[in-house]
Design an enzyme around this catalytic site. Sequence first.
Site, PDB file in Angstrom:
ATOM      1  CG  HIS A  52     -35.405  82.072 -39.242  1.00 52.23           C
ATOM      2  ND1 HIS A  52     -34.558  82.002 -40.319  1.00 52.23           N
ATOM      3  CD2 HIS A  52     -34.612  82.168 -38.145  1.00 52.23           C
ATOM      4  CE1 HIS A  52     -33.304  82.031 -39.893  1.00 52.23           C
ATOM      5  NE2 HIS A  52     -33.307  82.138 -38.576  1.00 52.23           N
ATOM      6  CD  GLU A  64     -34.585  85.536 -40.240  1.00 50.18           C
ATOM      7  OE1 GLU A  64     -35.087  85.585 -39.093  1.00 50.18           O
ATOM      8  OE2 GLU A  64     -33.396  85.250 -40.445  1.00 50.18           O
TER       9      GLU A  64
END
Length: 313
Positions: free
Chosen positions: A170, A273
């Site tokens: 992330h 991501e």
Amino acid sequence: MNIEQLNADHGIGDQLKFVEGTGGFPFIKIDNDKASAVISVYAGQVLSFQPANDSNNLLFLSETAYYQPGKAIKGGVPICWPWFGPDPDGLGRPAHGFVRNRFWNVMRTGIAADGDTTVTLGLADTPETRAIWRHSFNLSLEITVGESLNLELITRNTDTRPFFITQAFHTYFKVGHINQVAVLGLDGLEYVDKADNATYKLQTGAVSIGAEVDRIYRNVQGELVIDDVALDRRIRITSGGSNTAVVWNPWAKISAEMGDLKDDDYERLLCVETANADLDIVEIAPASEYHLTANYRVERDVMDELQVLKSPT
């Protein structure tokens, strides 16, 4: 964790040191000829990476991030595992899984033949994790700090039955200003627009950010590029073991509502991501493993390829 013992077991001269970081968390500070980096042993999270020839960090790290057990650190590269997003079974478990709010184990450190610094962190199941997710596993994160930042997350199934995971790096990238950023390499792909009632849409051209963006791109192949005009740089993202890319920026309203972001932080961050999410679900058989990789490289040279990526097909 004892900082003195960590340095005795895994420190490498002036190149790799363990220090007491914010909130008392053990941090790994790396400084070699190619780059500097900071890694939090809590969450197994890279917090900082700065190439030696770049005046700016690759990563965004919130100045108001939480450094408390049980909380996620806002910024750097949080690890989402064994699920991405909300609890897939609706049991009230934390979003993005449980490994980003636990201490990892330092398995080994080293210097590669080319001078890169390597760190391997590990996490295995415990009675506590099995109460949350009823599987036995062994997870390792291999971090390489050199001219680029390389991450490899290896999931090993030590259970007697298969299990299914979604996951992500992330990654929060630092940008000069969100209005002057484009993400290249997603043209023509279908995505789920979570900021618009999870409707399905088709990307046309480069991705620009002018409002809240929360998109899951499907069938992503090849490299992605973040073109950052304000910082006069491009970030090349090369991934493996992933068919999904998530692009996220909270924009003004959500940024102001988050206690671990400043009101205007949305102007300085962009998450792109590397993930297995949405329909990209990974099945791992007993005694098998799965590798998710991402490499981040800062580039400043003019490239003909940039114009090709910007142009709709």
